[in-house]
Motif scaffolding. Structure first.
Motif, PDB file in Angstrom:
ATOM      1  N   THR A 150       1.777   3.363  -2.350  1.00 32.32           N
ATOM      2  CA  THR A 150       1.185   4.447  -3.139  1.00 32.32           C
ATOM      3  C   THR A 150      -0.021   5.050  -2.444  1.00 32.32           C
ATOM      4  O   THR A 150      -0.181   6.268  -2.419  1.00 32.32           O
ATOM      5  N   GLU A 151      -0.851   4.213  -1.851  1.00 27.92           N
ATOM      6  CA  GLU A 151      -2.058   4.693  -1.197  1.00 27.92           C
ATOM      7  C   GLU A 151      -1.762   5.454   0.090  1.00 27.92           C
ATOM      8  O   GLU A 151      -2.522   6.335   0.488  1.00 27.92           O
ATOM      9  N   LEU A 207       0.802  -1.225   0.000  1.00 33.85           N
ATOM     10  CA  LEU A 207       0.000   0.000   0.000  1.00 33.85           C
ATOM     11  C   LEU A 207       0.837   1.279   0.000  1.00 33.85           C
ATOM     12  O   LEU A 207       0.353   2.330   0.408  1.00 33.85           O
TER      13      LEU A 207
END
Length: 181
Positions: A36-37, A34
């Protein structure tokens, strides 16, 4: 002086650290997928939590691995973009060196010894780095590589001096940057 430290070599970790080594704020996730998120959210979260004006950040520190290519790329891109946006320098440091500093700091038995850090490289392989502690100072990367099984010299390191690291501390990345400058 405040450094924003970012490491995505394993999970995602962001920290704001002062030049007196005070941790002002941090956010982390051990999730390996995760990056990028989470990265932008974590950067904004630590700035807000520490109540620091963006212009008070004097440099951005980023861990450059070893680690998974995609995770490293996200962290390096975010650090570069943020540093560019606030017109501050970016400092890149070994993620293993930051972990080594933490391990030496929290394990007094290593004060004059050799130790090894290993992190997951996927496909039953490990990234590893070997360090020497001399008079309380960590000397990094005597030898490093990507496949533990290929190196017979690792058998000379006692098992209690082998540390499998599951997260890289952004705080120690920033502290290492302050000590390096």
């Amino acid at each position: 002086t405040v450094f924003l430290a970012i490491d995505t070599s394993i999970g995602t970790e962001v920290a704001l650290v002062s030049d007196t080594y005070q941790l002002l704020a941090s956010a982390q996730s051990e999730d390996k997928f995760l990056h990028t998120e989470l990265i932008a959210e974590f950067i904004l979260q630590v700035i807000k939590q520490a109540k620091v004006d963006i212009q008070e950040i004097t440099a951005v520190v980023v861990g450059v691995g070893p680690g998974a290519y995609t995770g490293l790329r996200v962290g390096i891109a975010a650090a570069t973009a943020f540093a560019f946006g606030i017109q501050r320098p970016i400092l890149s440091l070994s993620s293993h060196d930051a972990a080594a500093m933490q391990i030496a700091h929290t394990n007094p038995q290593l004060r004059s010894n050799t130790f090894m850090i290993a992190t997951d490289a996927k496909r039953k392989q490990k990234f590893f780095s070997i360090y020497l502690v001399k008079k309380g100072t960590v000397i990094p990367n005597l030898i490093s590589g990507h496949r533990l099984s290929d190196y017979s010299f690792t058998t000379n390191i006692p098992k209690q001096n082998t540390f499998f690291v599951s997260k890289i501390p952004a705080y120690f990345l920033a502290k290492l940057a302050f000590l390096t400058l």
